[in-house]
Design an enzyme around this catalytic site. Sequence first.
Site, PDB file in Angstrom:
ATOM      1  N   HIS A  78       0.815  -1.224   0.000  1.00  0.00           N
ATOM      2  CA  HIS A  78       0.000   0.000   0.000  1.00  0.00           C
ATOM      3  C   HIS A  78       0.841   1.263   0.000  1.00  0.00           C
ATOM      4  O   HIS A  78       0.326   2.347  -0.219  1.00  0.00           O
ATOM      5  CB  HIS A  78      -0.937  -0.002   1.215  1.00  0.00           C
ATOM      6  CG  HIS A  78      -2.004  -1.050   1.119  1.00  0.00           C
ATOM      7  ND1 HIS A  78      -3.321  -0.748   0.870  1.00  0.00           N
ATOM      8  CD2 HIS A  78      -1.942  -2.399   1.202  1.00  0.00           C
ATOM      9  CE1 HIS A  78      -4.030  -1.869   0.827  1.00  0.00           C
ATOM     10  NE2 HIS A  78      -3.210  -2.886   1.028  1.00  0.00           N
ATOM     11  N   ASP A 138       3.560   9.579  -0.695  1.00  0.00           N
ATOM     12  CA  ASP A 138       2.367   8.840  -0.259  1.00  0.00           C
ATOM     13  C   ASP A 138       2.092   7.738  -1.272  1.00  0.00           C
ATOM     14  O   ASP A 138       2.171   7.992  -2.482  1.00  0.00           O
ATOM     15  CB  ASP A 138       1.166   9.806  -0.215  1.00  0.00           C
ATOM     16  CG  ASP A 138       0.127   9.401   0.818  1.00  0.00           C
ATOM     17  OD1 ASP A 138       0.066   8.203   1.140  1.00  0.00           O
ATOM     18  OD2 ASP A 138      -0.620  10.279   1.291  1.00  0.00           O
TER      19      ASP A 138
HETATM   20  O1  F6P Z   1      -1.712   2.296   4.284  1.00  0.00           O
HETATM   21  C1  F6P Z   1      -0.598   2.332   5.076  1.00  0.00           C
HETATM   22  C2  F6P Z   1      -0.865   1.916   6.514  1.00  0.00           C
HETATM   23  O2  F6P Z   1       0.323   1.759   7.190  1.00  0.00           O
HETATM   24  C3  F6P Z   1      -1.662   0.659   6.685  1.00  0.00           C
HETATM   25  O3  F6P Z   1      -0.918  -0.525   6.538  1.00  0.00           O
HETATM   26  C4  F6P Z   1      -2.148   0.865   8.066  1.00  0.00           C
HETATM   27  O4  F6P Z   1      -3.179   0.046   8.451  1.00  0.00           O
HETATM   28  C5  F6P Z   1      -2.527   2.337   8.053  1.00  0.00           C
HETATM   29  O5  F6P Z   1      -1.583   2.928   7.212  1.00  0.00           O
HETATM   30  C6  F6P Z   1      -2.565   3.016   9.417  1.00  0.00           C
HETATM   31  O6  F6P Z   1      -1.369   2.842  10.115  1.00  0.00           O
HETATM   32  P1  F6P Z   1      -1.298   2.034  11.489  1.00  0.00           P
HETATM   33  O7  F6P Z   1      -1.921   0.687  11.251  1.00  0.00           O
HETATM   34  O8  F6P Z   1       0.159   1.932  11.805  1.00  0.00           O
HETATM   35  O9  F6P Z   1      -2.067   2.842  12.478  1.00  0.00           O
END
Ligand code: F6P
Length: 469
Positions: free
Chosen positions: A164, A375
């Site tokens: 992602h 991003d």
């Molecule tokens: O899309 C990137 C990402 O790191 C996802 O894998 C993740 O769920 C989201 O952003 C939010 O980050 P976190 O899970 O570290 O709170």
Amino acid sequence: MTSESYDFVVVSNRLPVDYEPDASGGAAWKPSPGGLVTALQPVMRAADGVWIGWAGKAGLDLEPLVADGMHLVPVPLSADEVELYYEGFSNDTLWPLYHDVIAQPRYHRVWWDSYVQVNRRFADAAAAAAAPDATVWVQDYQLQLVPGMLRERRPDLTIGFFNHIPFPPYGIYSQLPWRTQIVEGLLGADVIGFQRTADAGNFQRAVRRLLGYQTRQTEIHVPGDPPRTVIAKAYPISIDSASYEELARRDDIQARAREIRADLGNPKTIMLGVDRLDYTKGIGHRLKAFGELLEEGRVAVEDVVLVQVASPSRERVETYRQLRDEIELTVGRINGDHSTIGHQAINYLHHGYPRDEMVALYLAADVMLVTALRDGMNLVAKEYVASRHDDDGVLVLSEFAGAADELRNALLINPHDIDGLKSSIVQAVRMSTTERRRRMRALRRRVLERDVALWSSTFLGELEASRRR
Ligand code: F6P
């Protein structure tokens, strides 16, 4: 662990819901943050599969459950693992490295050891939940070793992986002490998806440099017995566009948008930023540009207000703590210098909000500012566009967000060029209705056509085709 088995298994670090114990000792589930969940939830609701992931709190060992029509299997993480695997290797090594080293990545061997151990646990959970010949779709940078581990245990499975976030150029990636193991882990998948063509190209170059395997267009030839062909290609992720449009057409949400405008004093222009509070999002650059415009009198506090939603994120990682201090200091300074009794320059909100409220905010905002320094995609940009069924509103979008490859009718900016950013903000504020509509119509065509259902069916279609290769 589940005793049931499924033909379709999604594995991601987080489940779509976080476990929140309530004051009475009971349990509640809260939507978890981030674009990954936004995108995958509609896919999972439509499929009769299982979602494997962490429930967002250390030390929980929860039974499989059904929430919101989805089968969920929680994977436990101890407090040490949250610190070493999640906060450490995932978010203090890989995250800054993969986002062009905007912050300095830190390399610690104990973090890596924990990453290997936790990836093995996720692979074991997926192997246990997958029916014979099932499809398993592994998500994101926290779980890059899972495809290889799964292939070893369950050669019958068809395995997809989607990253992602960006995949960095080799000159940056090569810093990683465990660069070869990660590439080998990913090559356990049949199809590896990236957000942008550039990311897929960066990955293929890393494969050639580190392993010497041949690549041809989107194919990577992995020697072995038997040799395999792995696809590495861009599949730009999207949102459930129709559901945003549907919410935006609801009378109560439109009334809420009017209420937000009125609460802000019905200014001529409302500008909006919506981000996890992350150093990749360029929030500081945005504030600097806005502060200078106020300073120079090119925008007036009576006319323009900036609403900045900054949802809390990774708050125990030092870089994120420092960022919060910096941003809040800057907001305080700008407000102190420019606000009046009746007009606040920046309305800063350190919360996450439910989707209904976000759509009302999108409808209320004349200008949406997405100024990310790097991003993977930025789904907020797509949410704004999908919500603007009135064909109005201006999207200012960083060329360093994956979304810029698709949303060419936004005002594209380089957030490092503060003067350029300021000019684009002024252009957005002054843009004629005709131009706003022309741009927004073109953006909407793109976002409504290329929605998350198309993204998942394209990826899964390619994965299905790989069975026959
Ligand atoms: O899309 C990137 C990402 O790191 C996802 O894998 C993740 O769920 C989201 O952003 C939010 O980050 P976190 O899970 O570290 O709170």
